[in-house]
Design a protein around this motif. Structure first.
Motif, short mmCIF file in Angstrom:
data_model
loop_
_atom_site.label_atom_id
_atom_site.label_comp_id
_atom_site.label_asym_id
_atom_site.label_seq_id
_atom_site.Cartn_x
_atom_site.Cartn_y
_atom_site.Cartn_z
N LEU A 121 17.02 -39.40 27.60
CA LEU A 121 16.98 -38.99 26.19
C LEU A 121 17.77 -39.95 25.31
CD1 LEU A 121 17.36 -35.10 26.38
CD2 LEU A 121 15.33 -36.40 25.75
N ARG A 122 18.87 -40.46 25.84
CA ARG A 122 19.68 -41.41 25.06
C ARG A 122 18.87 -42.67 24.74
NH1 ARG A 122 23.52 -41.53 28.12
NH2 ARG A 122 24.96 -40.17 26.98
N ASN A 123 18.14 -43.16 25.73
CA ASN A 123 17.34 -44.36 25.49
C ASN A 123 16.28 -44.11 24.42
OD1 ASN A 123 18.76 -45.72 27.48
ND2 ASN A 123 17.32 -45.15 29.10
N GLU A 124 15.69 -42.91 24.44
CA GLU A 124 14.64 -42.61 23.46
C GLU A 124 15.21 -42.41 22.07
OE1 GLU A 124 10.72 -42.28 22.40
OE2 GLU A 124 11.57 -42.82 24.35
N ILE A 125 16.34 -41.69 21.97
CA ILE A 125 16.96 -41.44 20.66
C ILE A 125 17.49 -42.74 20.08
CG2 ILE A 125 18.80 -40.22 19.45
CD1 ILE A 125 16.53 -38.42 20.28
N ASN A 126 18.06 -43.60 20.94
CA ASN A 126 18.61 -44.87 20.45
C ASN A 126 17.56 -45.77 19.83
OD1 ASN A 126 21.05 -45.19 23.14
ND2 ASN A 126 21.14 -44.05 21.25
N SER A 127 16.30 -45.61 20.24
CA SER A 127 15.24 -46.48 19.73
C SER A 127 14.58 -45.92 18.47
CB SER A 127 14.17 -46.66 20.81
OG SER A 127 13.53 -45.43 21.11
N ARG A 128 15.04 -44.77 17.99
CA ARG A 128 14.43 -44.15 16.81
C ARG A 128 15.43 -44.07 15.67
NH1 ARG A 128 9.81 -40.84 17.96
NH2 ARG A 128 9.18 -41.07 20.15
N THR A 129 14.87 -44.03 14.44
CA THR A 129 15.72 -43.83 13.28
C THR A 129 16.09 -42.35 13.17
OG1 THR A 129 13.84 -43.45 11.79
CG2 THR A 129 14.57 -45.74 12.10
N LEU A 130 17.02 -42.07 12.26
CA LEU A 130 17.45 -40.69 12.09
C LEU A 130 16.30 -39.81 11.64
CD1 LEU A 130 19.75 -38.61 11.98
CD2 LEU A 130 20.18 -39.33 9.62
N GLN A 131 15.49 -40.29 10.69
CA GLN A 131 14.36 -39.50 10.21
C GLN A 131 13.33 -39.28 11.31
OE1 GLN A 131 12.46 -41.18 6.79
NE2 GLN A 131 11.01 -39.51 6.56
N GLN A 132 13.06 -40.31 12.11
CA GLN A 132 12.11 -40.16 13.20
C GLN A 132 12.61 -39.18 14.25
OE1 GLN A 132 11.78 -44.22 14.46
NE2 GLN A 132 10.11 -44.69 13.04
N ALA A 133 13.91 -39.18 14.51
CA ALA A 133 14.46 -38.29 15.54
C ALA A 133 14.49 -36.84 15.07
CB ALA A 133 15.87 -38.75 15.91
#
Length: 287
Positions: A121-133
């Motif tokens: 999950l960290r890898n996926e969240i790190n690759s997204r912007t705040l709005q996308q997450a």
């Protein structure tokens, strides 16, 4: 009192029989250990036998299990904090690997699965912007990392069938919420300013159109009024001319009275004329 030998033999036989039988319930699986070494695996539901004192059975629940986890904080690609609350749904797929990796302890399996899921999950969240997450599709976040999670879970003999994000919020103890609110406020103000500007532009267009229509209406009304006045003056002149032709004397008298009325309309009017001036002819005689 001494027991007969046959009774002792019967008791020993019952103990051995009870130690050689085990039951696997529906939805469970079992493995048989021979002096601590795995000798049989994937034993299905039913009544089974084992060698007493030498073999032992370990039974595991293969039904779907909910694996809870504590909320975790991650950083987005903009270095903003988000708090992710999630849980996983999995089951034991390989009883042999599960026993070898955890010793049959489900709590140990959960503790070893949690870092695998959190890292994915960290890898996926790190690759997204705040709005996308925050506002993006959460199933897409899970779908792209489920295979990665299962590669790590396979070493524990476990398969994760689904991963659900219960809540994805901004941490209350960070400045992210204030930044988000300020950004939202700025966006709303920008939209409001744009709408006000568009409204003012439309109002100006409507006022300009109204002023143009007013000028056109006034010009058309003035044109029609001039036309009517001209027609009225022409009709009045025609009537006067017709009246003069019928009785020239009366017409001359009427015109003289109008001239007298205009000449003596003021209280202090003074007119100096000769006695024989034609202007006074109707004052000297009633004929």
């Amino acid at each position: 009192m001494r027991f007969p030998a046959w009774m002792a033999a019967v008791v020993a036989a019952l103990v051995l029989l009870m130690g050689s039988v085990f039951v696997v319930n529906e939805g469970h699986t079992a493995i048989v250990l021979n002096l601590g070494r795995v000798s049989r695996v994937d034993i299905g539901p039913g009544l089974h036998f084992k060698l007493p004192l030498i073999e032992s059975a370990r039974i595991f629940d293969r039904r779907l299990q909910v694996l809870p986890a504590e909320p975790e904080r991650y950083l987005t690609s903009e270095r903003k904090d988000v708090s992710v609350d999630f849980f996983a749904i999995g089951q034991i797929q390989d009883a042999r690997a599960f026993y070898r990796a955890t010793g049959g302890d489900e709590g140990a399996a959960v503790d070893r699965l949690a870092p695998i899921i959190k890292d994915a999950l960290r890898n996926e969240i790190n690759s997204r912007t705040l709005q996308q997450a925050v506002s993006g599709d959460r199933t897409e976040i899970v779908k792209s990392q489920l295979d990665v999670i299962n590669r790590g879970a396979a070493t524990l003999g476990v398969r994760i069938l689904d991963l659900r994000i219960k809540q994805l919020d901004l941490p209350t103890d960070s400045r992210v919420i204030d930044d988000v609110y300020n950004r939202m406020r700025a966006q709303r103000q920008q939209v409001a300013s744009r709408l006000r500007a568009e409204g003012e532009e439309q109002a100006n267009e409507i006022r300009a159109g109204a002023d143009r229509d007013q000028q056109v209406i006034i010009a058309e009304a003035e044109r029609d009024a001039q036309k009517l006045r001209g027609e009225g003056d022409a009709e009045a002149a025609r009537i006067y001319a017709e009246a003069a032709n019928r009785d020239p004397g009366f017409y001359a008298f009427q015109r003289s009275l109008e001239a007298y009325r205009k000449a003596f309309s003021g209280n202090d009017s003074v007119i100096v004329l000769e006695r024989n001036d034609p202007f006074l002819q109707y004052m000297r005689s009633d004929r």
